[in-house]
Design an enzyme around this catalytic site. Structure first.
Site, PDB file in Angstrom:
ATOM      1  N   GLY A   1       0.775  -1.249   0.000  1.00 15.27           N
ATOM      2  CA  GLY A   1       0.000   0.000   0.000  1.00 15.27           C
ATOM      3  C   GLY A   1       0.797   1.285   0.000  1.00 15.27           C
ATOM      4  O   GLY A   1       0.348   2.291  -0.544  1.00 15.27           O
TER       5      GLY A   1
ATOM      6  N   ASP B   1      -4.834   1.426  10.973  1.00 21.64           N
ATOM      7  CA  ASP B   1      -6.209   1.036  11.263  1.00 21.64           C
ATOM      8  C   ASP B   1      -6.251   0.553  12.724  1.00 21.64           C
ATOM      9  O   ASP B   1      -6.328   1.365  13.642  1.00 21.64           O
ATOM     10  CB  ASP B   1      -6.589  -0.040  10.246  1.00 21.64           C
ATOM     11  CG  ASP B   1      -8.050  -0.409  10.268  1.00 21.64           C
ATOM     12  OD1 ASP B   1      -8.883   0.457  10.522  1.00 21.64           O
ATOM     13  OD2 ASP B   1      -8.363  -1.590  10.006  1.00 21.64           O
TER      14      ASP B   1
ATOM     15  N   PHE C   1     -13.756   2.397   4.818  1.00 20.58           N
ATOM     16  CA  PHE C   1     -12.763   1.654   4.044  1.00 20.58           C
ATOM     17  C   PHE C   1     -12.448   2.484   2.810  1.00 20.58           C
ATOM     18  O   PHE C   1     -13.337   2.819   2.034  1.00 20.58           O
ATOM     19  CB  PHE C   1     -13.260   0.261   3.664  1.00 20.58           C
ATOM     20  CG  PHE C   1     -12.141  -0.600   3.155  1.00 20.58           C
ATOM     21  CD1 PHE C   1     -11.329  -1.290   4.046  1.00 20.58           C
ATOM     22  CD2 PHE C   1     -11.870  -0.688   1.803  1.00 20.58           C
ATOM     23  CE1 PHE C   1     -10.265  -2.054   3.589  1.00 20.58           C
ATOM     24  CE2 PHE C   1     -10.799  -1.455   1.328  1.00 20.58           C
ATOM     25  CZ  PHE C   1     -10.001  -2.140   2.233  1.00 20.58           C
ATOM     26  N   VAL C   2     -11.186   2.828   2.649  1.00 18.01           N
ATOM     27  CA  VAL C   2     -10.807   3.733   1.566  1.00 18.01           C
ATOM     28  C   VAL C   2      -9.873   3.050   0.566  1.00 18.01           C
ATOM     29  O   VAL C   2      -9.140   2.129   0.921  1.00 18.01           O
ATOM     30  CB  VAL C   2     -10.151   5.020   2.114  1.00 18.01           C
ATOM     31  CG1 VAL C   2     -11.155   5.858   2.886  1.00 18.01           C
ATOM     32  CG2 VAL C   2      -8.934   4.714   2.983  1.00 18.01           C
TER      33      VAL C   2
ATOM     34  N   GLU D   1       4.042   4.226   6.039  1.00 15.98           N
ATOM     35  CA  GLU D   1       2.850   3.375   5.939  1.00 15.98           C
ATOM     36  C   GLU D   1       1.721   4.158   5.264  1.00 15.98           C
ATOM     37  O   GLU D   1       1.668   5.385   5.352  1.00 15.98           O
ATOM     38  CB  GLU D   1       2.458   2.917   7.360  1.00 15.98           C
ATOM     39  CG  GLU D   1       1.196   2.110   7.490  1.00 15.98           C
ATOM     40  CD  GLU D   1       1.196   0.755   6.782  1.00 15.98           C
ATOM     41  OE1 GLU D   1       1.404   0.728   5.561  1.00 15.98           O
ATOM     42  OE2 GLU D   1       0.938  -0.262   7.461  1.00 15.98           O
ATOM     43  N   ASP D   2       0.849   3.447   4.579  1.00 16.88           N
ATOM     44  CA  ASP D   2      -0.276   4.103   3.910  1.00 16.88           C
ATOM     45  C   ASP D   2      -1.379   4.475   4.891  1.00 16.88           C
ATOM     46  O   ASP D   2      -1.873   5.592   4.899  1.00 16.88           O
ATOM     47  CB  ASP D   2      -0.829   3.229   2.769  1.00 16.88           C
ATOM     48  CG  ASP D   2      -1.178   1.807   3.209  1.00 16.88           C
ATOM     49  OD1 ASP D   2      -0.919   1.449   4.383  1.00 16.88           O
ATOM     50  OD2 ASP D   2      -1.695   1.034   2.389  1.00 16.88           O
TER      51      ASP D   2
ATOM     52  N   ASP E   1      -5.789  -0.534  -1.670  1.00 18.99           N
ATOM     53  CA  ASP E   1      -6.563  -1.418  -2.528  1.00 18.99           C
ATOM     54  C   ASP E   1      -7.776  -1.998  -1.836  1.00 18.99           C
ATOM     55  O   ASP E   1      -7.899  -1.971  -0.615  1.00 18.99           O
ATOM     56  CB  ASP E   1      -5.682  -2.601  -2.952  1.00 18.99           C
ATOM     57  CG  ASP E   1      -5.468  -3.590  -1.804  1.00 18.99           C
ATOM     58  OD1 ASP E   1      -5.020  -3.151  -0.727  1.00 18.99           O
ATOM     59  OD2 ASP E   1      -5.778  -4.784  -1.975  1.00 18.99           O
TER      60      ASP E   1
ATOM     61  N   ARG F   1      -5.466   0.617  -6.683  1.00 17.67           N
ATOM     62  CA  ARG F   1      -4.237   1.216  -6.138  1.00 17.67           C
ATOM     63  C   ARG F   1      -3.756   2.399  -6.966  1.00 17.67           C
ATOM     64  O   ARG F   1      -3.090   3.291  -6.457  1.00 17.67           O
ATOM     65  CB  ARG F   1      -3.108   0.174  -6.088  1.00 17.67           C
ATOM     66  CG  ARG F   1      -3.301  -0.942  -5.083  1.00 17.67           C
ATOM     67  CD  ARG F   1      -1.986  -1.692  -4.888  1.00 17.67           C
ATOM     68  NE  ARG F   1      -2.149  -2.992  -4.259  1.00 17.67           N
ATOM     69  CZ  ARG F   1      -2.194  -3.205  -2.940  1.00 17.67           C
ATOM     70  NH1 ARG F   1      -2.111  -2.184  -2.115  1.00 17.67           N
ATOM     71  NH2 ARG F   1      -2.333  -4.412  -2.450  1.00 17.67           N
TER      72      ARG F   1
ATOM     73  N   LYS G   1      -6.913   6.033  11.084  1.00 16.89           N
ATOM     74  CA  LYS G   1      -8.293   5.849  11.540  1.00 16.89           C
ATOM     75  C   LYS G   1      -8.244   5.585  13.048  1.00 16.89           C
ATOM     76  O   LYS G   1      -8.298   4.425  13.467  1.00 16.89           O
ATOM     77  CB  LYS G   1      -8.926   4.649  10.820  1.00 16.89           C
ATOM     78  CG  LYS G   1      -9.097   4.834   9.332  1.00 16.89           C
ATOM     79  CD  LYS G   1     -10.061   3.814   8.735  1.00 16.89           C
ATOM     80  CE  LYS G   1      -9.344   2.609   8.219  1.00 16.89           C
ATOM     81  NZ  LYS G   1     -10.211   1.749   7.362  1.00 16.89           N
TER      82      LYS G   1
HETATM   83  P1  IMP Z   1      -3.703  -2.408  10.936  1.00 15.27           P
HETATM   84  O1  IMP Z   1      -2.690  -3.448  11.280  1.00 15.27           O
HETATM   85  O2  IMP Z   1      -5.082  -2.826  11.362  1.00 15.27           O
HETATM   86  O3  IMP Z   1      -3.370  -1.030  11.418  1.00 15.27           O
HETATM   87  O4  IMP Z   1      -3.857  -2.435   9.381  1.00 15.27           O
HETATM   88  C1  IMP Z   1      -3.105  -1.724   8.517  1.00 15.27           C
HETATM   89  C2  IMP Z   1      -3.210  -2.309   7.130  1.00 15.27           C
HETATM   90  O5  IMP Z   1      -4.557  -2.704   6.806  1.00 15.27           O
HETATM   91  C3  IMP Z   1      -2.831  -1.258   6.121  1.00 15.27           C
HETATM   92  O6  IMP Z   1      -1.468  -1.315   5.836  1.00 15.27           O
HETATM   93  C4  IMP Z   1      -3.685  -1.600   4.942  1.00 15.27           C
HETATM   94  O7  IMP Z   1      -3.028  -2.527   4.106  1.00 15.27           O
HETATM   95  C5  IMP Z   1      -4.917  -2.274   5.510  1.00 15.27           C
HETATM   96  N1  IMP Z   1      -6.052  -1.316   5.606  1.00 15.27           N
HETATM   97  C6  IMP Z   1      -6.595  -0.823   6.734  1.00 15.27           C
HETATM   98  N2  IMP Z   1      -7.606   0.012   6.463  1.00 15.27           N
HETATM   99  C7  IMP Z   1      -7.691   0.077   5.119  1.00 15.27           C
HETATM  100  C8  IMP Z   1      -8.541   0.808   4.201  1.00 15.27           C
HETATM  101  O8  IMP Z   1      -9.430   1.592   4.573  1.00 15.27           O
HETATM  102  N3  IMP Z   1      -8.304   0.605   2.885  1.00 15.27           N
HETATM  103  C9  IMP Z   1      -7.346  -0.232   2.416  1.00 15.27           C
HETATM  104  N4  IMP Z   1      -6.523  -0.926   3.226  1.00 15.27           N
HETATM  105  C10 IMP Z   1      -6.697  -0.775   4.569  1.00 15.27           C
HETATM  106 MG    MG Z   2      -3.789  -3.688   1.933  1.00 18.97          MG
END
Ligand code: IMP
Ligand code: MG
Length: 166
Positions: free
Chosen positions: A36, A95, A144-145, A91-92, A151, A157, A123
């Protein structure tokens, strides 16, 4: 559309300015979290005024697919030793925070001189672990974006803006 190409570009420039200032001329090793972050990292790196080097990691959670166990493994590890380096994880989106929290602990153990995190999107309402990035582009609602590297099942992407998936 949630964030336009123009809004994103302005934010990336501002982040690069702030980060370059904070690292004041020191070389920074950017570590992109695949997949991402690749577009954000490409744009951020080109706006930075400090010397940069780049490397990438890819992480996958193992165990149950549907449940975030917080147990992760590298499916692609770094090619660069971190000892003594100033490192910035790119990082993109953050979450639950599980990915970044895990990655941060893993990389910290490799004894970089400094270790910081930039995420384009955050988020905070979804957080499951207590983790904060040093630099955050936009704080967004629990949507969800997609787009700008993000993606849904590998689609979208390459969109230039960021959209809420309907
Ligand atoms: P975390 O470990 O829950 O913080 O998740 C982070 C990863 O989940 C990111 O690097 C993304 O790949 C994916 N992700 C979380 N939210 C989104 C979203 O809204 N759109 C797309 N990918 C997401
Ligand atoms: Mg992803």
């Amino acid at each position: 559309m949630l964030l336009s190409e123009r809004q994103i570009q302005r934010k990336v420039k501002a982040l690069a300015r702030k980060i370059s200032k904070d690292f004041s001329g020191q070389e920074v090793l950017l570590i992109g979290v695949l997949k991402g972050a690749f577009i954000f990292m490409a744009d951020l790196a080109r706006e930075m005024t400090t010397p940069v080097k780049m490397d990438f990691v890819r992480l996958a959670s193992y165990g149950s697919e549907t449940q975030s166990s917080g147990r992760m493994k590298f499916t692609k590890d770094l090619e660069t030793p971190l000892r003594g380096k100033d490192v910035l994880i790119v990082e993109d989106i953050m979450d639950t925070g599980i990915t970044l929290n895990h990655l941060y602990q893993c990389l910290k153990a490799r004894k970089p001189r400094s270790l910081k995190v930039v995420t384009l999107l955050d988020k905070p309402g979804r957080r499951k672990v207590n983790f904060q990035a040093n630099y955050v582009g936009f704080r967004i609602e629990n949507h969800f974006v997609v787009g700008y590297g993000l993606d849904c099942a590998e689609e979208y992407r390459n969109l230039r803006a960021i959209y809420v998936l309907k």
